[in-house]
Design a protein around this motif. Structure first.
Motif, mmCIF file in Angstrom:
data_model
loop_
_atom_site.group_PDB
_atom_site.id
_atom_site.type_symbol
_atom_site.label_atom_id
_atom_site.label_comp_id
_atom_site.label_asym_id
_atom_site.label_seq_id
_atom_site.Cartn_x
_atom_site.Cartn_y
_atom_site.Cartn_z
ATOM 1 N N ILE A 11 0.796 -1.190 -0.005
ATOM 2 C CA ILE A 11 -0.024 -0.001 -0.007
ATOM 3 C C ILE A 11 0.978 1.408 -0.101
ATOM 4 O O ILE A 11 0.569 2.170 -0.731
ATOM 5 C CB ILE A 11 -1.026 0.297 1.151
ATOM 6 C CG1 ILE A 11 -2.134 -1.152 1.191
ATOM 7 C CG2 ILE A 11 -1.479 1.511 1.248
ATOM 8 C CD1 ILE A 11 -2.837 -1.181 2.192
ATOM 9 N N ASP A 12 1.927 1.329 0.962
ATOM 10 C CA ASP A 12 2.754 2.420 0.842
ATOM 11 C C ASP A 12 3.281 3.051 -0.396
ATOM 12 O O ASP A 12 3.366 4.158 -0.857
ATOM 13 C CB ASP A 12 3.994 2.183 1.869
ATOM 14 C CG ASP A 12 3.356 2.207 3.445
ATOM 15 O OD1 ASP A 12 2.308 2.371 3.296
ATOM 16 O OD2 ASP A 12 4.232 1.767 4.337
ATOM 17 N N SER A 13 3.509 1.999 -1.168
ATOM 18 C CA SER A 13 4.234 2.387 -2.696
ATOM 19 C C SER A 13 3.136 3.159 -3.470
ATOM 20 O O SER A 13 3.488 4.141 -4.071
ATOM 21 C CB SER A 13 4.447 1.245 -3.459
ATOM 22 O OG SER A 13 5.814 0.692 -2.886
ATOM 23 N N SER A 14 1.757 2.616 -3.413
ATOM 24 C CA SER A 14 0.362 3.672 -4.081
ATOM 25 C C SER A 14 0.412 4.865 -3.395
ATOM 26 O O SER A 14 0.184 5.755 -4.166
ATOM 27 C CB SER A 14 -0.694 2.836 -3.975
ATOM 28 O OG SER A 14 -0.685 1.507 -4.738
ATOM 29 N N VAL A 15 0.631 4.905 -2.294
ATOM 30 C CA VAL A 15 0.391 6.140 -1.441
ATOM 31 C C VAL A 15 1.607 7.243 -1.934
ATOM 32 O O VAL A 15 1.409 8.477 -2.119
ATOM 33 C CB VAL A 15 0.594 5.938 -0.002
ATOM 34 C CG1 VAL A 15 0.440 7.491 0.759
ATOM 35 C CG2 VAL A 15 -0.519 5.176 0.458
ATOM 36 N N ALA A 16 2.943 6.652 -1.964
ATOM 37 C CA ALA A 16 4.036 7.385 -2.465
ATOM 38 C C ALA A 16 4.038 7.656 -3.976
ATOM 39 O O ALA A 16 4.135 9.063 -4.263
ATOM 40 C CB ALA A 16 5.209 6.545 -2.087
ATOM 41 N N TYR A 17 3.824 6.894 -4.709
ATOM 42 C CA TYR A 17 3.762 7.042 -6.127
ATOM 43 C C TYR A 17 2.736 7.566 -6.810
ATOM 44 O O TYR A 17 2.591 8.399 -7.548
ATOM 45 C CB TYR A 17 4.165 5.412 -7.069
ATOM 46 C CG TYR A 17 5.536 5.217 -6.885
ATOM 47 C CD1 TYR A 17 6.415 5.444 -7.753
ATOM 48 C CD2 TYR A 17 5.841 4.567 -5.341
ATOM 49 C CE1 TYR A 17 7.876 5.147 -7.735
ATOM 50 C CE2 TYR A 17 7.186 4.293 -5.652
ATOM 51 C CZ TYR A 17 8.175 4.534 -6.885
ATOM 52 O OH TYR A 17 9.565 4.079 -6.709
ATOM 53 N N GLN A 18 1.398 7.186 -6.599
ATOM 54 C CA GLN A 18 0.377 7.747 -7.013
ATOM 55 C C GLN A 18 -0.358 8.935 -6.324
ATOM 56 O O GLN A 18 -0.805 10.054 -6.832
ATOM 57 C CB GLN A 18 -0.906 6.702 -7.212
ATOM 58 C CG GLN A 18 -0.486 5.569 -8.598
ATOM 59 C CD GLN A 18 0.460 4.621 -8.280
ATOM 60 O OE1 GLN A 18 0.613 4.061 -7.403
ATOM 61 N NE2 GLN A 18 1.550 4.612 -9.082
ATOM 62 N N GLY A 19 -0.233 8.745 -4.768
ATOM 63 C CA GLY A 19 -0.774 9.712 -4.153
ATOM 64 C C GLY A 19 0.117 10.764 -4.192
ATOM 65 O O GLY A 19 -0.529 12.094 -4.217
ATOM 66 N N SER A 20 1.305 10.991 -3.750
ATOM 67 C CA SER A 20 2.191 11.997 -3.813
ATOM 68 C C SER A 20 2.979 12.321 -5.322
ATOM 69 O O SER A 20 2.962 13.199 -5.788
ATOM 70 C CB SER A 20 3.423 11.901 -2.780
ATOM 71 O OG SER A 20 2.781 12.105 -1.405
ATOM 72 N N GLY A 21 3.493 11.166 -5.867
ATOM 73 C CA GLY A 21 4.012 11.418 -7.167
ATOM 74 C C GLY A 21 3.257 11.880 -8.203
ATOM 75 O O GLY A 21 3.563 12.754 -9.020
ATOM 76 N N ARG A 22 1.987 11.272 -8.333
ATOM 77 C CA ARG A 22 1.080 11.530 -9.406
ATOM 78 C C ARG A 22 -0.056 12.871 -8.857
ATOM 79 O O ARG A 22 -0.794 13.083 -9.395
ATOM 80 C CB ARG A 22 0.172 10.665 -9.744
ATOM 81 C CG ARG A 22 0.968 9.502 -10.420
ATOM 82 C CD ARG A 22 1.526 9.679 -11.851
ATOM 83 N NE ARG A 22 2.089 8.661 -12.199
ATOM 84 C CZ ARG A 22 2.980 8.477 -13.291
ATOM 85 N NH1 ARG A 22 3.624 9.809 -13.551
ATOM 86 N NH2 ARG A 22 3.208 7.438 -13.905
ATOM 87 N N ASP A 23 0.290 13.157 -7.491
ATOM 88 C CA ASP A 23 -0.436 14.376 -6.896
ATOM 89 C C ASP A 23 -1.925 13.982 -6.792
ATOM 90 O O ASP A 23 -2.856 14.741 -6.954
ATOM 91 C CB ASP A 23 -0.395 15.545 -7.602
ATOM 92 C CG ASP A 23 1.102 16.394 -7.531
ATOM 93 O OD1 ASP A 23 1.435 16.103 -6.359
ATOM 94 O OD2 ASP A 23 1.647 16.869 -8.240
ATOM 95 N N LEU A 24 -2.320 12.656 -6.640
ATOM 96 C CA LEU A 24 -3.703 12.137 -6.624
ATOM 97 C C LEU A 24 -4.315 12.335 -5.182
ATOM 98 O O LEU A 24 -5.306 12.142 -4.878
ATOM 99 C CB LEU A 24 -4.051 10.812 -7.123
ATOM 100 C CG LEU A 24 -3.651 10.595 -8.522
ATOM 101 C CD1 LEU A 24 -3.649 9.066 -8.958
ATOM 102 C CD2 LEU A 24 -4.537 11.337 -9.321
ATOM 103 N N GLY A 25 -3.394 12.777 -4.103
ATOM 104 C CA GLY A 25 -3.652 12.681 -2.835
ATOM 105 C C GLY A 25 -3.368 11.460 -1.886
ATOM 106 O O GLY A 25 -4.120 10.416 -2.280
ATOM 107 N N ALA A 26 -2.554 11.580 -0.903
ATOM 108 C CA ALA A 26 -2.058 10.497 0.005
ATOM 109 C C ALA A 26 -3.185 9.678 0.486
ATOM 110 O O ALA A 26 -3.312 8.466 0.696
ATOM 111 C CB ALA A 26 -1.041 10.657 0.770
ATOM 112 N N SER A 27 -4.062 10.599 1.167
ATOM 113 C CA SER A 27 -5.152 9.798 2.054
ATOM 114 C C SER A 27 -6.209 9.197 1.207
ATOM 115 O O SER A 27 -6.975 8.123 1.507
ATOM 116 C CB SER A 27 -5.851 10.895 2.768
ATOM 117 O OG SER A 27 -6.353 11.857 1.893
ATOM 118 N N GLU A 28 -6.467 9.759 -0.110
ATOM 119 C CA GLU A 28 -7.424 9.167 -1.054
ATOM 120 C C GLU A 28 -6.944 7.620 -1.357
ATOM 121 O O GLU A 28 -7.479 6.777 -1.669
ATOM 122 C CB GLU A 28 -7.645 10.192 -2.111
ATOM 123 C CG GLU A 28 -8.514 11.185 -1.944
ATOM 124 C CD GLU A 28 -7.655 12.526 -1.342
ATOM 125 O OE1 GLU A 28 -6.505 12.219 -1.049
ATOM 126 O OE2 GLU A 28 -8.359 13.348 -1.263
#
Length: 209
Positions: A97-114
């Motif tokens: 999960i942490d990879s998606s939070v980091a790469y898509q949430g923060s890297g892609r600016d989609l929102g870490a919490s989302e």
């Protein structure tokens, strides 16, 4: 006896796969049954998702990318991880999960919490017992990958600021949950890092026993 779920996290080129293999050998020598897997790519479906998200030549919308990872994670956790844990085995997993939070949430600016909420829904709230975060400056990690194999995949070839956001998010998650994370300076000799990993995992095995 319930199993142990141990996840290797970190940016690209930090040595996750190498250290996961080393730990698998160590645990097997101790008599543990080990399931060494990864996301994406730990199932037949995951291999197809991996090809799309990492090697697709065309544009992949960031939200579609996040949903593909979540779909793979739902299938993988239900068909590989949970059954192994129920059998009392040790699951060593490259990315979660942490990879998606980091790469898509923060890297892609989609929102870490989302992105975390999406992934936790996909897995039914399954959390690792330990997260081993291998930390390397993105510039050094990129140099490693380029020298070792030359060609980079879609995510590896993203700009420096993308990877800086990814690294910062990993470290933020680790700081928020220090009891569940071991942050390792992966610029050191492999043997030194491996020894720290073994010590922490051996202690965890002792607690389980």
């Amino acid at each position: 006896m319930t199993g142990l779920f141990i996840v290797f996290e970190g940016g690209d080129g930090v040595g996750k796969s190498t250290h996961a293999r080393r730990l698998a050998e160590h645990l097997t020598a101790l008599g543990e049954t080990v399931v060494h897997t990864r996301e994406p790519g730990g199932t037949d479906l995951g291999l197809e998702v991996r090809q799309i998200v990492l090697h697709h030549r065309g544009h992949v919308d960031p939200r579609a990318e996040a949903l593909l990872y979540a779909a793979d994670r739902a299938h993988h956790s239900a068909t590989v991880v949970r059954p192994a844990l129920a059998r009392g085995e040790v699951v060593l997993q490259d990315r979660y999960i942490d990879s998606s939070v980091a790469y898509q949430g923060s890297g892609r600016d989609l929102g870490a919490s989302e992105i975390r909420e999406l992934s936790e829904w996909a897995t039914g709230g399954l959390q690792p017992d330990l997260v081993l975060l291998l930390d390397v400056d993105p510039a050094e990690a990129r140099a490693r990958m380029t020298s070792e194999r030359g060609e980079l995949d879609r995510l590896e070839s993203e700009a420096r600021d993308f990877h800086d956001r990814v690294r910062a998010q990993f470290l933020e998650q680790a700081a928020a949950h220090p009891d569940r994370y071991l942050v390792l300076d992966a610029t050191r000799e492999h043997e030194v890092v491996a020894a720290e990993i073994k010590a922490r995992v051996d202690a965890l095995l002792g607690e389980r026993a």
